[in-house]
Enzyme design. Sequence first.
Site, PDB file in Angstrom:
ATOM      1  N   ARG A  21       0.705  -1.165  -0.088  1.00 53.36           N
ATOM      2  CA  ARG A  21      -0.169   0.083   0.170  1.00 53.36           C
ATOM      3  C   ARG A  21       0.801   1.466   0.054  1.00 53.36           C
ATOM      4  NH1 ARG A  21      -5.596  -1.322   2.859  1.00 53.36           N
ATOM      5  NH2 ARG A  21      -5.597  -3.121   2.668  1.00 53.36           N
ATOM      6  N   SER A 137     -21.899 -13.324  14.432  1.00 54.23           N
ATOM      7  CA  SER A 137     -21.425 -12.263  14.334  1.00 54.23           C
ATOM      8  C   SER A 137     -21.594 -12.874  12.248  1.00 54.23           C
ATOM      9  CB  SER A 137     -20.170 -12.245  14.224  1.00 54.23           C
ATOM     10  OG  SER A 137     -19.175 -10.757  13.885  1.00 54.23           O
ATOM     11  N   SER A 189     -19.500  -1.527   3.226  1.00 53.08           N
ATOM     12  CA  SER A 189     -19.131  -0.860   2.994  1.00 53.08           C
ATOM     13  C   SER A 189     -18.300  -0.845   1.465  1.00 53.08           C
ATOM     14  CB  SER A 189     -18.203   0.220   3.152  1.00 53.08           C
ATOM     15  OG  SER A 189     -16.921  -0.504   3.244  1.00 53.08           O
ATOM     16  N   HIS A 217     -21.636   3.199   8.594  1.00 54.37           N
ATOM     17  CA  HIS A 217     -21.002   3.377   6.596  1.00 54.37           C
ATOM     18  C   HIS A 217     -22.937   4.151   6.153  1.00 54.37           C
ATOM     19  CE1 HIS A 217     -17.822   2.912   6.084  1.00 54.37           C
ATOM     20  NE2 HIS A 217     -17.652   2.006   6.210  1.00 54.37           N
ATOM     21  N   THR A 245     -19.423   5.877  13.628  1.00 52.59           N
ATOM     22  CA  THR A 245     -19.043   6.447  13.565  1.00 52.59           C
ATOM     23  C   THR A 245     -18.711   8.471  12.913  1.00 52.59           C
ATOM     24  OG1 THR A 245     -16.391   7.097  12.395  1.00 52.59           O
ATOM     25  CG2 THR A 245     -18.004   6.939  11.115  1.00 52.59           C
ATOM     26  N   LYS A 248     -16.627  10.111   9.459  1.00 57.06           N
ATOM     27  CA  LYS A 248     -17.309   9.790   7.699  1.00 57.06           C
ATOM     28  C   LYS A 248     -17.833  10.819   8.039  1.00 57.06           C
ATOM     29  CE  LYS A 248     -15.175   4.908   7.851  1.00 57.06           C
ATOM     30  NZ  LYS A 248     -15.390   3.050   8.442  1.00 57.06           N
ATOM     31  N   THR A 277      -7.653   5.856  28.060  1.00 51.83           N
ATOM     32  CA  THR A 277      -7.602   6.864  26.559  1.00 51.83           C
ATOM     33  C   THR A 277      -8.124   8.531  27.203  1.00 51.83           C
ATOM     34  OG1 THR A 277      -7.430   6.648  24.754  1.00 51.83           O
ATOM     35  CG2 THR A 277      -9.511   6.058  25.311  1.00 51.83           C
ATOM     36  N   THR A 278      -7.328   9.031  26.727  1.00 52.94           N
ATOM     37  CA  THR A 278      -7.776  10.907  26.527  1.00 52.94           C
ATOM     38  C   THR A 278      -8.812  10.941  26.098  1.00 52.94           C
ATOM     39  OG1 THR A 278      -5.808  11.382  26.973  1.00 52.94           O
ATOM     40  CG2 THR A 278      -6.370  12.998  25.805  1.00 52.94           C
ATOM     41  N   THR A 364      -8.826  -6.381   3.094  1.00 52.95           N
ATOM     42  CA  THR A 364     -10.143  -5.557   2.849  1.00 52.95           C
ATOM     43  C   THR A 364     -11.060  -6.438   2.740  1.00 52.95           C
ATOM     44  OG1 THR A 364      -9.052  -3.847   3.084  1.00 52.95           O
ATOM     45  CG2 THR A 364     -10.960  -3.026   3.324  1.00 52.95           C
TER      46      THR A 364
HETATM   47  C1  LIG Z   1     -14.642   2.482   9.315  1.00 56.14           C
HETATM   48  C2  LIG Z   1     -15.393   1.602  10.334  1.00 56.14           C
HETATM   49  C3  LIG Z   1     -15.177   1.374  11.173  1.00 56.14           C
HETATM   50  C4  LIG Z   1     -14.329   2.217  12.631  1.00 56.14           C
HETATM   51  O1  LIG Z   1     -14.843   3.263  12.512  1.00 56.14           O
HETATM   52  P1  LIG Z   1     -13.765   4.738  12.820  1.00 56.14           P
HETATM   53  O2  LIG Z   1     -14.104   5.933  13.475  1.00 56.14           O
HETATM   54  O3  LIG Z   1     -13.116   4.906  11.135  1.00 56.14           O
HETATM   55  O4  LIG Z   1     -12.408   3.872  13.252  1.00 56.14           O
HETATM   56  C5  LIG Z   1     -16.207   0.576  12.288  1.00 56.14           C
HETATM   57  N1  LIG Z   1     -16.403  -0.021  11.246  1.00 56.14           N
HETATM   58  C6  LIG Z   1     -17.318  -0.348   9.942  1.00 56.14           C
HETATM   59  C7  LIG Z   1     -17.452  -1.071   8.716  1.00 56.14           C
HETATM   60  C8  LIG Z   1     -16.095   0.865   9.135  1.00 56.14           C
HETATM   61  O5  LIG Z   1     -15.658   0.815   8.142  1.00 56.14           O
END
Ligand SMILES: *Cc1c(COP(=O)(O)O)cnc(C)c1O
Length: 409
Positions: A21, A137, A189, A217, A245, A248, A277-278, A364
Amino acid sequence: MDYKAAFHNAVAQVRDEGRYRVFADLKRHSGDFPRATWTRDDGSECEIIVWCSNDYLGQGQNPVVADAMHAAIDANGTGSGGTRNISGTTHFHVELERELADLHGKESALLFTSGYVSNEATLSTLYKILPGLIIFSDELNHASMISGIRSGGGQRRIFRHNDLAHLEQLLAEADPEAPKLVAFESVYSMDGDISDIRGTVALAKKYGALTYIDEVHAVGLYGQRGGGVSERDDIASEIDIIEATLGKAIGCMGGYIAADAVIIDAIRSYASGFIFTTSLPPALTAGALASVRWLKEHNEVREQHQERAATLKAMMKAAGLPVMESSVSHIVPVMVGDAVHCKMVSDMLLEDHGIYVQPINFPTVPRGTERLRFTPTPFHTDAMMRDLVKALENLWARCNIARVGGYAA
Ligand SMILES: *Cc1c(COP(=O)(O)O)cnc(C)c1O
């Protein structure tokens, strides 16, 4: 032990498989997304169009978000100063958690430093809170969910992707007394498909299992207020834990879960990845707060987003390009089916056409299903799409890559 040789060999193996990569060095143009400047290794620069950002709605350049971030730095400074327990809970954290709980119609929400951490920390911690837990899962679940499930150390069963018959078989085989949880995503995704949330929830209820959905997503992108596919399908209230998240579609960074207050309180109290963690800096939480609020009020950008994706898919199909049929979402995956070709096409698009799309390779996606994954946003114009399709047609002919039907998906 020749340590260096071991590292060299590890990298050489990735190179041999054609999946080494290389990161593209980009300067995004705020206010002019999806345009960016790409800096080559030799320092020369080139103007490009970004076709693979997960900033799906361009919220990363929305002035409402940027202004909130600037203002938060001016008012509160840069870092949060500690973990949530030790002075790292700012007023923005509290407000954002309330806003996210409201977005999903849940009692509470809990912020993490990323979506990855939220999945890893929550899923691993559920094994501690529910001794004997079995997690069911989906086989295509994100690496962060897999990591959380593995590090939790408890029992797990993997069901074939979105195969409810297989899920039911596994649920039926399990000890009826054992606590159970079904973990899955809404929008997957890489294939762009969407799971049967209603069917999955019904099965979980039948076998007394909790449900955990990753809407990474989908949040911001689906539902009248951007609450995800679970909002669109009016099923959010039936799901126990919703994870997503802020990095995104929200255009900032961070992750969260939303659930009943008692679930959130337990995860907050036990999850190492939350406690030690902070916390997110105030500017990020302020930006995410502004973004989530804005997205709740602007359903028209979701409609524009869907229209752009549908238009690009139609243009590609008309040109005979192998858009994956699995995609019923905003993601436009185009099958190449070979790691070396995939990287080559991606390199040529960038060098010769100023088009940036990262190759999606193993791990991936499975080997032999390497692909290009396009993410059109409301800011991608018809003219940009025409340029993209023309460039792809050209490269498909030059590299002799299969068109429709010619790949094993
Ligand atoms: C990107 C992703 C995450 C992780 O989210 P981040 O905020 O980028 O760490 C979790 N689940 C899926 C399906 C993702 O594509």
